[in-house]
Design a protein around this motif. Structure first.
Motif, PDB file in Angstrom:
ATOM      1  N   HIS A  30       0.824  -1.218   0.000  1.00 39.75           N
ATOM      2  CA  HIS A  30       0.000   0.000   0.000  1.00 39.75           C
ATOM      3  C   HIS A  30       0.856   1.265   0.000  1.00 39.75           C
ATOM      4  O   HIS A  30       0.489   2.276  -0.581  1.00 39.75           O
TER       5      HIS A  30
ATOM      6  N   PHE B 160     -14.143  -4.334  -6.109  1.00 42.26           N
ATOM      7  CA  PHE B 160     -14.913  -4.624  -4.893  1.00 42.26           C
ATOM      8  C   PHE B 160     -16.294  -5.111  -5.309  1.00 42.26           C
ATOM      9  O   PHE B 160     -17.202  -4.319  -5.538  1.00 42.26           O
TER      10      PHE B 160
ATOM     11  N   LEU C  41     -19.656  -3.995  -3.725  1.00 45.37           N
ATOM     12  CA  LEU C  41     -19.977  -2.567  -3.738  1.00 45.37           C
ATOM     13  C   LEU C  41     -20.413  -2.155  -5.141  1.00 45.37           C
ATOM     14  O   LEU C  41     -20.096  -2.830  -6.115  1.00 45.37           O
TER      15      LEU C  41
ATOM     16  N   ILE D 216     -13.451   4.668  -3.384  1.00 46.21           N
ATOM     17  CA  ILE D 216     -12.404   4.142  -2.508  1.00 46.21           C
ATOM     18  C   ILE D 216     -11.008   4.596  -2.939  1.00 46.21           C
ATOM     19  O   ILE D 216     -10.265   5.138  -2.123  1.00 46.21           O
TER      20      ILE D 216
ATOM     21  N   ALA E 262      -3.217   5.903   3.723  1.00 42.23           N
ATOM     22  CA  ALA E 262      -3.465   4.479   3.938  1.00 42.23           C
ATOM     23  C   ALA E 262      -4.522   4.196   5.006  1.00 42.23           C
ATOM     24  O   ALA E 262      -5.197   3.180   4.968  1.00 42.23           O
ATOM     25  N   PHE E 263      -4.660   5.096   5.982  1.00 45.94           N
ATOM     26  CA  PHE E 263      -5.681   4.863   7.004  1.00 45.94           C
ATOM     27  C   PHE E 263      -6.148   6.184   7.577  1.00 45.94           C
ATOM     28  O   PHE E 263      -5.345   7.060   7.883  1.00 45.94           O
TER      29      PHE E 263
ATOM     30  N   HIS F 203     -12.327   8.189   9.588  1.00 42.08           N
ATOM     31  CA  HIS F 203     -13.367   9.183   9.324  1.00 42.08           C
ATOM     32  C   HIS F 203     -14.734   8.532   9.495  1.00 42.08           C
ATOM     33  O   HIS F 203     -15.489   8.379   8.550  1.00 42.08           O
TER      34      HIS F 203
ATOM     35  N   PHE G 258     -15.354   5.642   6.436  1.00 42.53           N
ATOM     36  CA  PHE G 258     -14.788   4.543   7.226  1.00 42.53           C
ATOM     37  C   PHE G 258     -15.615   3.264   7.038  1.00 42.53           C
ATOM     38  O   PHE G 258     -15.065   2.177   6.819  1.00 42.53           O
TER      39      PHE G 258
ATOM     40  N   MET H 283     -14.877   1.693   3.810  1.00 41.30           N
ATOM     41  CA  MET H 283     -13.602   0.966   3.846  1.00 41.30           C
ATOM     42  C   MET H 283     -13.785  -0.409   4.493  1.00 41.30           C
ATOM     43  O   MET H 283     -13.177  -1.389   4.076  1.00 41.30           O
TER      44      MET H 283
ATOM     45  N   ALA I 261     -15.106  -2.610   2.071  1.00 43.57           N
ATOM     46  CA  ALA I 261     -14.043  -2.963   1.127  1.00 43.57           C
ATOM     47  C   ALA I 261     -13.183  -4.093   1.692  1.00 43.57           C
ATOM     48  O   ALA I 261     -12.763  -4.983   0.966  1.00 43.57           O
TER      49      ALA I 261
ATOM     50  N   LEU J  93      -4.345   1.311   0.444  1.00 47.22           N
ATOM     51  CA  LEU J  93      -4.986   1.324   1.756  1.00 47.22           C
ATOM     52  C   LEU J  93      -4.475   0.160   2.587  1.00 47.22           C
ATOM     53  O   LEU J  93      -4.197  -0.912   2.064  1.00 47.22           O
ATOM     54  N   ASP J  94      -4.376   0.383   3.884  1.00 47.09           N
ATOM     55  CA  ASP J  94      -3.920  -0.665   4.780  1.00 47.09           C
ATOM     56  C   ASP J  94      -5.143  -1.259   5.494  1.00 47.09           C
ATOM     57  O   ASP J  94      -5.732  -0.606   6.341  1.00 47.09           O
TER      58      ASP J  94
ATOM     59  N   PRO K  76      -5.400  -1.572  10.088  1.00 50.89           N
ATOM     60  CA  PRO K  76      -5.927  -0.625  11.069  1.00 50.89           C
ATOM     61  C   PRO K  76      -7.434  -0.433  10.940  1.00 50.89           C
ATOM     62  O   PRO K  76      -8.112  -0.207  11.955  1.00 50.89           O
ATOM     63  N   TYR K  77      -7.955  -0.545   9.719  1.00 54.48           N
ATOM     64  CA  TYR K  77      -9.403  -0.423   9.559  1.00 54.48           C
ATOM     65  C   TYR K  77     -10.123  -1.539  10.306  1.00 54.48           C
ATOM     66  O   TYR K  77     -11.083  -1.315  11.039  1.00 54.48           O
TER      67      TYR K  77
ATOM     68  N   ALA L  27      -9.789  -1.100  14.038  1.00 52.82           N
ATOM     69  CA  ALA L  27     -10.676  -0.051  14.544  1.00 52.82           C
ATOM     70  C   ALA L  27     -12.096  -0.585  14.676  1.00 52.82           C
ATOM     71  O   ALA L  27     -12.780  -0.329  15.678  1.00 52.82           O
TER      72      ALA L  27
END
Lengths: 253, 392
Positions: free
Chosen positions: A73, A90, A93, A101, A110-111, A114, B224, B227, B230, B243-244, B247-248, B251
């Protein structure tokens, strides 16, 4: 000017030397094709660039940064977007969400947590996403679930998702594999148009010589994990070494 | 309004109305009628409906959005409960500090468990979370007895320090309150043959449910939340889109752990005791059932699922063979006995059998859970309406 510069790259899997002494430069704003027979190491090379595999030796420089040891990433965030052999989108979606996205990834990194913003408030990103969809002729399908699209449309969407990030380098892994002739020609036209209209560099791994010779400015031929020749399409066409790699050695009777 | 679109606002209003009028909706039968035992409008059960609703709504943020199936969320509920009790022992019987600390403790605990468990996905992730929750359960039962009270569990006692509260008279029972409002305080209203109970504890728990539900809608509709979907859909594409996923997912794990902690804290606020059995794996399994039964990944599904399961657990389990005999007394004796014998395994202690059958029917016929059932019904209804319009 070189955008991607690979020097003395090698990759070893246990006792198998998959890649050795790869030296390769991709120039800015060109289309660079990497071709070679099955097992030549094309996919391994690609995986070494995008961060899926760690090279055993050598260096990979992109736009002034070394890519070694970076995760996939991070490498994407530096400006390399990748299209897969079988389109990866995806599926659960819808098309517009698929586009949002990469737009979010480009803006927020990357993160980002939100969690209390509404996706409906992201007007700017939505406009950007719809612009690219419009350009790719997918705007009418924006509320369609990505999984239910045809393979050709999925490929188109995947390319659109990459373009939404405004990448410096677009990597395509056999983008026309398994496609019907008509779809293949559409994809070629699409890529030609992208190359003309955008400030973008394209590296393409391909089996199909028709695709390669209609697109590439520069071709590198890989055989047995090492570059055989690297030259313009015209010079590659009649090159004896290339024929040898593809068809086997000429035997004297 | 509230930054929600029309459809979500409607869902929120439905939940608010259900929560506000639950004392009426759950007591549809006159008190003296034979059907009165299907009434579920008593405080203890209503509190469980909303508290486990919160638990399931939070679980759905992890399971519904990211697809990661945790089999250990009861550990966070238990941790929240213990934290809340300790707050009541040390600080005050007011429920606010207890609930705040339960959310924080569960959050920290889930950060630790998630950080380790999320190194794997699929079945391995589920097993890791199961292992953690069973370790917590065993620890709470044995080694950690000084903190957890072991087999007897924990209750606030008269002579606990409670720094903020005045000393209680000897023999008095410490009662959970919200700035003086006793959680067990109820107001009974009689309307003809019907009676309805309004309980302060229930309404406070319901307020937390509405807040949690609103938050979950906001998370579902946020970048969020997208994601997280995703993550479930295609992690490979996600990684190569810069994107990593880790962490998503973590969280989401922590957020759902905090929801579980809130539920645990509320359980203590309503009934001031905590025991290790709250962390047992069946409790973790129950929230999975609730979410699937209601509809995974839907907003309102987990609320409906937890309601359905808690209703069956408390109402069907109370029916016994005597009650069956009175219901079928109008039949000839032989037939009555046969029918009672057929139904008997499904009631009382056999309520799990009913639950199991219902669960199987839902999973096979309605993969989208009760929510899908409701959608199909409404579509059928609309179709019928359209047809009658055409006929005119």
């Amino acid at each position: 000017m070189e955008l991607l510069e690979i020097k003395d790259l090698g990759k070893r899997f246990g006792g198998l030397q998959a890649l050795s002494e790869i030296n390769l430069s991709v120039m800015k704003n060109t289309v660079h094709a990497i071709i070679g027979p099955n097992g030549a190491g094309k996919s391994t090379l690609l995986n070494c660039i995008v961060g899926k595999l760690m090279p055993s030796s050598g260096s990979v420089m992109f736009d002034g940064y070394s890519l070694l040891g970076r995760s996939a990433h991070e490498i994407n965030q530096l400006g390399i977007s990748r299209v897969f052999q079988t389109p990866e989108v995806f599926g659960d979606l819808n098309v517009l969400e698929n586009m949002l996205i990469p737009c979010l990834a480009k803006r927020d990194g990357a993160f980002r947590l939100h969690a209390l913003k509404s996706i409906d408030d992201e007007k700017q990103l939505r406009e950007k996403a719809e612009d690219v969809l419009e350009d790719m002729g997918l705007i009418d399908k924006r509320h369609m679930k990505a999984a239910s699209m045809s393979r050709g449309d999925k490929r188109r969407l995947e390319i659109a998702m990459c373009l939404a990030q405004d990448p410096k380098l677009l990597l395509l892994d056999e983008p026309t594999a398994g496609m019907a002739r008509a779809d293949t020609n559409n994809t070629i036209d699409l890529l030609k148009r992208i190359k003309q209209e955008r400030d973008i560099t394209i590296a393409i791994i391909e089996h199909d010589m028709h695709v390669v010779f209609s697109l590439a400015d520069h071709i590198t031929v890989l055989a047995q994990g090492t570059p055989l020749v690297s030259d313009t399409p015209d010079n590659i066409k009649g090159h004896p070494k290339v024929k040898e790699a593809y068809l086997g050695e000429t035997q004297q009777v | 309004m509230f930054k929600l679109n029309k459809k979500d606002l409607r869902t929120l209003i439905i939940v608010i109305l259900l929560a506000l009028f639950a004392p009426f909706l759950l007591n549809p039968f006159p008190t003296d009628s034979a059907l009165a035992q299907f009434n579920a409008g008593y405080p203890d059960l209503m509190q469980r409906f909303v508290i486990f609703g919160i638990f399931a709504v939070g679980f759905n943020i992890l399971f519904g959005l990211t697809g990661y199936l945790s089999f250990g969320h009861a550990a966070f509920l238990g941790a929240g409960s213990y934290a809340a009790i300790w707050m009541m022992k040390l600080l005050t019987m007011n429920i606010i500090p207890a609930i705040i600390i339960s959310v924080i403790v569960a959050g920290i605990f889930s950060l630790f468990v998630g950080w380790i468990s999320l190194r794997r996905s699929g079945i391995y992730f589920s097993i890791l979370t199961l292992a953690f929750s069973m370790m917590s359960y065993q620890l709470a039962y044995s080694v950690l007895t000084p903190i957890t009270g072991g087999e007897t569990g924990l209750q606030p006692k008269v002579n606990d320090p409670r720094l903020l509260d005045g000393a209680l008279a000897e023999g008095a029972i410490p009662k959970a309150n919200l700035f003086g409002l006793d959680m067990s305080q109820s107001y009974d209203m009689s309307l003809g043959a019907w009676s309805f109970t309004f309980n302060s504890g229930y309404y406070i728990a319901a307020a937390f449910l509405i807040l949690s539900f609103y938050l979950s809608i906001r998370i579902f509709r946020s970048p969020f939340g997208m994601m997280l979907r995703a993550v479930k859909s295609n992690q490979q594409r996600m990684t190569y889109t810069g994107l990593d996923p880790k962490p998503y997912t973590l969280a989401a794990f922590v957020i759902s752990g905090m929801y579980a902690g809130l539920a645990g804290g509320l359980l203590v606020a309503m009934d001031t005791q905590a025991g290790a059995e709250r962390m047992f794996w069946t409790a973790s399994g129950e929230v999975v059932l609730m979410t699937i039964l209601g509809g995974v990944g839907t907003l309102i599904g987990p609320v409906l699922g937890s309601g359905a399961i808690k209703y069956m657990e408390n109402i069907i389990s109370k029916i016994n063979s005597d009650i069956l005999h009175t219901w079928f007394a109008f039949l000839p004796d032989g037939l009555e006995n046969v029918i009672v014998a057929i139904i008997y395994p499904f009631i009382g202690k056999g309520w799990h059998l009913t639950l199991g059958l219902l669960f199987m029917i839902v999973v096979i016929a309605l993969p989208g859970g009760l929510v899908e059932g409701a959608q199909r019904l409404s579509r059928l209804f609309k179709k019928g309406k359209n047809k009658s319009n055409e006929n005119e």
